[in-house]
Motif scaffolding. Structure first.
Motif, PDB file in Angstrom:
ATOM      1  N   PRO A   1     -30.293  -0.932  76.581  1.00 58.38           N
ATOM      2  CA  PRO A   1     -30.672  -0.124  74.953  1.00 58.38           C
ATOM      3  C   PRO A   1     -31.173  -1.313  73.907  1.00 58.38           C
ATOM      4  N   THR A   2     -31.985  -0.159  73.492  1.00 60.88           N
ATOM      5  CA  THR A   2     -33.282  -1.267  72.453  1.00 60.88           C
ATOM      6  C   THR A   2     -32.270  -1.105  71.137  1.00 60.88           C
ATOM      7  N   ARG A   3     -32.863  -2.005  70.067  1.00 64.60           N
ATOM      8  CA  ARG A   3     -32.083  -1.743  69.054  1.00 64.60           C
ATOM      9  C   ARG A   3     -32.842   0.150  68.097  1.00 64.60           C
ATOM     10  N   THR A   4     -34.652  -0.122  68.297  1.00 65.22           N
ATOM     11  CA  THR A   4     -34.400   1.488  68.287  1.00 65.22           C
ATOM     12  C   THR A   4     -34.141   3.036  68.857  1.00 65.22           C
ATOM     13  N   GLU A   5     -33.618   2.055  70.058  1.00 63.64           N
ATOM     14  CA  GLU A   5     -33.260   3.683  71.039  1.00 63.64           C
ATOM     15  C   GLU A   5     -31.740   3.280  70.297  1.00 63.64           C
TER      16      GLU A   5
END
Length: 310
Positions: A239-243
């Motif tokens: 998962p990305t930081r935004t997610e």
């Protein structure tokens, strides 16, 4: 008993630890709890933590889990994350804590919380509105109970302690939570304040307030330990930081913008730079929960991060 101090951190170095995997992760990745703890220790991390009854998922009894972790390791600090002493009679809490301190050979840090839903407190027969008051009362009692003082306890029904645990040093107390009441409890009764999933600016503001309150109580300022969330490495499936920020906002009823600085992602250098932002907020220790990936590999990446922030 050999006594290990409160995860002693040399000046200028950030201690780094990890929350041990949940039963679901251990089952999916075929990772026994003791093996996970040993892996973190052998990788060179400073702390391992186990959370007392996380909301919304099955969990082991924290005292049983931490006893297994303590017996499987030799030198790493063992942290009870958000242990709720007010759910137990004071002498029972003292018995559990003393037993853990004994098995851990003095490596225990008592992370204390008042969390969990109302149903958890109702099941223990503790009025939800009294959880803070009872937590404070138990924290005041614990030092003398662990020292072997068998004088009567202030139960509502009166009566002496049911039994005394083996005499052990009082473990350091880290008070878990982000509220103003938690900061006040840490200033008055704790050795550390343990906020979770808060951005550096909020932690910095809380640290200033913590120091002011501690000075008013005539106590030294407690250390600051931050719980954060991470998905380390460059695997595109992570998962990305935004997610992760969006997930946190949904779970805690806030905004993704407010949570954007909480998740730790990317390669070791990027993650180390992120953790350095907490150093400026007065943080001396970080404990990470992994949000994806192979748990063992995440520990190895976190150990690389620790080397860069050391």
């Amino acid at each position: 008993m050999t006594f290990f101090p409160d995860a002693a951190v040399p000046p200028g170095r950030l201690a780094v630890g990890v929350v041990l995997p949940s039963p679901a992760v251990r089952r999916a990745q075929k990772l026994p709890l003791a093996e996970a703890a040993r892996h973190a220790e052998q990788a060179g991390l400073d702390l391992v933590a186990y959370r007392d009854a996380p909301a919304g998922e099955p969990s082991l009894d924290a005292a049983v889990a931490l006893a297994a972790v303590a017996a499987a390791t030799e030198h790493i600090t063992v942290v009870s994350e958000a242990y709720a002493p007010a759910l137990r009679p004071p002498d029972r809490a003292a018995e559990q804590i003393a037993s853990l301190q004994y098995v851990a050979d003095g490596r225990l840090v008592l992370g204390v919380g008042t969390g969990g839903g109302r149903a958890r407190w109702a099941a223990a027969g503790v009025p939800y509105e009294e959880r803070g008051r009872r937590t404070d009362a138990t924290l005041r009692l614990l030092p003398r109970l662990l020292a072997g003082d068998g004088s009567p306890l202030p139960y509502e029904q009166g009566g002496p302690a049911a039994g005394l645990p083996p005499c052990v040093p009082m473990p350091p107390v880290w008070v878990s939570g982000n509220s103003r009441n938690t900061v006040r409890r840490a200033a008055r009764l704790g050795d550390g304040w343990y906020p979770a999933l808060a951005p550096p600016a909020e932690v910095a503001a809380g640290t200033v307030h913590l120091a002011e309150l501690a000075a008013a109580f005539g106590r030294p300022a407690p250390s600051v330990v931050v719980g954060t969330l991470g998905a380390l490495g460059t695997d595109p499936d992570l998962p990305t930081r935004t997610e992760l920020a969006t997930d946190l906002a949904t779970a805690y009823g806030s905004t993704a913008e407010r949570r954007a600085e909480v998740p730790v992602t990317g390669d070791a250098r990027e993650a180390a730079e992120h953790l350095h932002s907490y150093c400026g907020a007065g943080v001396s220790r970080v404990v990470m929960t992994f949000a994806g990936g192979d748990w063992r590999h995440q520990v190895e990446l976190l150990a690389e991060v620790r080397g860069l922030v050391g």
